[in-house]
Design a protein around this motif. Structure first.
Motif, mmCIF file in Angstrom:
data_model
loop_
_atom_site.group_PDB
_atom_site.id
_atom_site.type_symbol
_atom_site.label_atom_id
_atom_site.label_comp_id
_atom_site.label_asym_id
_atom_site.label_seq_id
_atom_site.Cartn_x
_atom_site.Cartn_y
_atom_site.Cartn_z
ATOM 1 N N SER A 66 0.828 -1.211 0.000
ATOM 2 C CA SER A 66 0.000 0.000 0.000
ATOM 3 C C SER A 66 0.860 1.257 0.000
ATOM 4 N N ALA A 67 2.033 1.196 0.635
ATOM 5 C CA ALA A 67 2.940 2.353 0.613
ATOM 6 C C ALA A 67 3.436 2.609 -0.808
ATOM 7 N N ASP A 68 3.829 1.540 -1.484
ATOM 8 C CA ASP A 68 4.291 1.683 -2.863
ATOM 9 C C ASP A 68 3.181 2.258 -3.738
ATOM 10 N N ASP A 69 1.970 1.770 -3.570
ATOM 11 C CA ASP A 69 0.834 2.289 -4.344
ATOM 12 C C ASP A 69 0.597 3.775 -4.082
ATOM 13 N N ALA A 70 0.870 4.214 -2.847
ATOM 14 C CA ALA A 70 0.650 5.614 -2.480
ATOM 15 C C ALA A 70 1.814 6.516 -2.888
ATOM 16 N N ARG A 105 -0.485 14.104 -6.124
ATOM 17 C CA ARG A 105 0.928 14.038 -5.740
ATOM 18 C C ARG A 105 1.215 12.715 -5.041
ATOM 19 N N ASN A 106 2.471 12.291 -5.074
ATOM 20 C CA ASN A 106 2.877 11.142 -4.274
ATOM 21 C C ASN A 106 2.670 11.503 -2.810
ATOM 22 N N PHE A 107 2.166 10.550 -2.059
ATOM 23 C CA PHE A 107 1.885 10.814 -0.652
ATOM 24 C C PHE A 107 3.161 11.109 0.128
ATOM 25 N N GLU A 108 4.287 10.544 -0.305
ATOM 26 C CA GLU A 108 5.559 10.843 0.356
ATOM 27 C C GLU A 108 5.856 12.335 0.311
ATOM 28 N N ASP A 109 5.613 12.968 -0.826
ATOM 29 C CA ASP A 109 5.845 14.406 -0.960
ATOM 30 C C ASP A 109 4.895 15.200 -0.063
ATOM 31 N N VAL A 110 3.659 14.742 0.030
ATOM 32 C CA VAL A 110 2.675 15.405 0.895
ATOM 33 C C VAL A 110 3.128 15.314 2.346
ATOM 34 N N ILE A 111 3.523 14.126 2.776
ATOM 35 C CA ILE A 111 3.984 13.926 4.154
ATOM 36 C C ILE A 111 5.213 14.793 4.439
ATOM 37 N N ASP A 112 6.137 14.844 3.496
ATOM 38 C CA ASP A 112 7.336 15.679 3.680
ATOM 39 C C ASP A 112 6.959 17.148 3.843
ATOM 40 N N ASP A 113 6.017 17.626 3.034
ATOM 41 C CA ASP A 113 5.570 19.017 3.142
ATOM 42 C C ASP A 113 4.927 19.291 4.497
ATOM 43 N N VAL A 114 4.094 18.374 4.951
ATOM 44 C CA VAL A 114 3.442 18.540 6.253
ATOM 45 C C VAL A 114 4.494 18.544 7.359
ATOM 46 N N ALA A 158 4.618 -4.054 16.248
ATOM 47 C CA ALA A 158 4.946 -3.883 14.831
ATOM 48 C C ALA A 158 3.716 -4.074 13.952
ATOM 49 N N SER A 159 2.875 -5.040 14.301
ATOM 50 C CA SER A 159 1.682 -5.264 13.484
ATOM 51 C C SER A 159 0.728 -4.073 13.573
ATOM 52 N N THR A 160 0.623 -3.465 14.741
ATOM 53 C CA THR A 160 -0.226 -2.282 14.902
ATOM 54 C C THR A 160 0.306 -1.121 14.068
ATOM 55 N N ILE A 161 1.611 -0.921 14.100
ATOM 56 C CA ILE A 161 2.221 0.159 13.326
ATOM 57 C C ILE A 161 2.038 -0.085 11.829
ATOM 58 N N GLY A 162 2.295 -1.298 11.389
ATOM 59 C CA GLY A 162 2.120 -1.623 9.974
ATOM 60 C C GLY A 162 0.689 -1.425 9.518
ATOM 61 N N GLU A 163 -0.263 -1.892 10.329
ATOM 62 C CA GLU A 163 -1.683 -1.725 9.981
ATOM 63 C C GLU A 163 -2.082 -0.254 9.987
ATOM 64 N N SER A 164 -1.521 0.522 10.902
ATOM 65 C CA SER A 164 -1.830 1.957 10.946
ATOM 66 C C SER A 164 -1.401 2.648 9.664
ATOM 67 N N PHE A 165 -0.160 2.385 9.243
ATOM 68 C CA PHE A 165 0.301 3.007 8.005
ATOM 69 C C PHE A 165 -0.474 2.491 6.797
ATOM 70 N N LYS A 166 -0.791 1.216 6.786
ATOM 71 C CA LYS A 166 -1.581 0.671 5.678
ATOM 72 C C LYS A 166 -2.930 1.391 5.588
ATOM 73 N N THR A 167 -3.555 1.626 6.728
ATOM 74 C CA THR A 167 -4.837 2.317 6.763
ATOM 75 C C THR A 167 -4.695 3.764 6.300
ATOM 76 N N ILE A 168 -3.634 4.429 6.728
ATOM 77 C CA ILE A 168 -3.392 5.813 6.316
ATOM 78 C C ILE A 168 -3.200 5.888 4.804
ATOM 79 N N PHE A 169 -2.403 4.979 4.245
ATOM 80 C CA PHE A 169 -2.174 4.986 2.800
ATOM 81 C C PHE A 169 -3.464 4.674 2.043
ATOM 82 N N ALA A 170 -4.258 3.750 2.557
ATOM 83 C CA ALA A 170 -5.544 3.425 1.925
ATOM 84 C C ALA A 170 -6.482 4.629 1.988
ATOM 85 N N ARG A 171 -6.455 5.333 3.106
ATOM 86 C CA ARG A 171 -7.305 6.522 3.264
ATOM 87 C C ARG A 171 -6.970 7.552 2.186
ATOM 88 N N MET A 172 -5.688 7.793 1.975
ATOM 89 C CA MET A 172 -5.298 8.774 0.969
ATOM 90 C C MET A 172 -5.622 8.283 -0.443
#
Length: 166
Positions: free
Chosen positions: A43-47, A121-130, A69-83
């Protein structure tokens, strides 16, 4: 991780080396990093979030929060899916939360989600800006931006990431 990022087998040692380096430098282990990566790499790659950026995000969140680790991974997966849902024009995310104000909330603080009307935009760029602007936001703006990015359920993960990268 290799499959999620569509990496070749010969990239495996580079991945292992990066994970090992973080294991030695941060308050997180290789095992924790690998578990979190396995849950969110695709999901990160897709975002549009690079492997290096995702690894840093996971390491930061793990070191600061010490959540599983599973909670952190699922959190980021959810964030990327949300975007991704925002980009797809959906009204609600996979958790049932409204997406109607995500772009508006980010635009209010000078963060664009789009490069044009039809291009996101790539979500990485958005996160960096924030992250660059995070400390200049008021506490209300920080809450609005973090909620827009992560939703209410994944808000702690987003706040930790943005606060500690800024």
């Amino acid at each position: 991780t290799l499959n999620g990022y569509k990496m070749a087998a010969e990239d495996a040692m580079t991945v292992v080396d990066k994970i090992s380096a973080i294991d030695m430098a941060a308050a997180t282990s290789s095992e924790e990093l690998m578990v979190a990566l396995s849950r969110t790499a695709n999901s990160a790659d897709d975002a549009g979030v690079s492997f290096d950026k995702l690894l840093a995000m996971i390491a930061t969140t793990s070191s600061v929060t010490r959540k599983s680790a599973s909670t952190i991974g699922e959190s980021f997966k959810t964030i990327f899916a949300r975007m991704s849902n925002v980009a797809a024009g959906k009204d609600i995310d996979d958790e049932g939360e409204s997406l109607n104000d995500v772009e508006e909330s980010l635009n209010k603080v000078g963060i664009a989600l789009r490069t044009s009307q039809d291009e996101w935009r790539n979500f990485e760029d958005v996160i960096d800006d924030v992250a660059k602007k995070w400390k200049s936001f008021t506490s209300t703006e920080q809450s609005q931006v973090a909620t827009a990015i992560a939703g209410r359920r994944k808000l702690p993960c987003a706040r930790t990431q943005l606060k500690n990268v800024a």
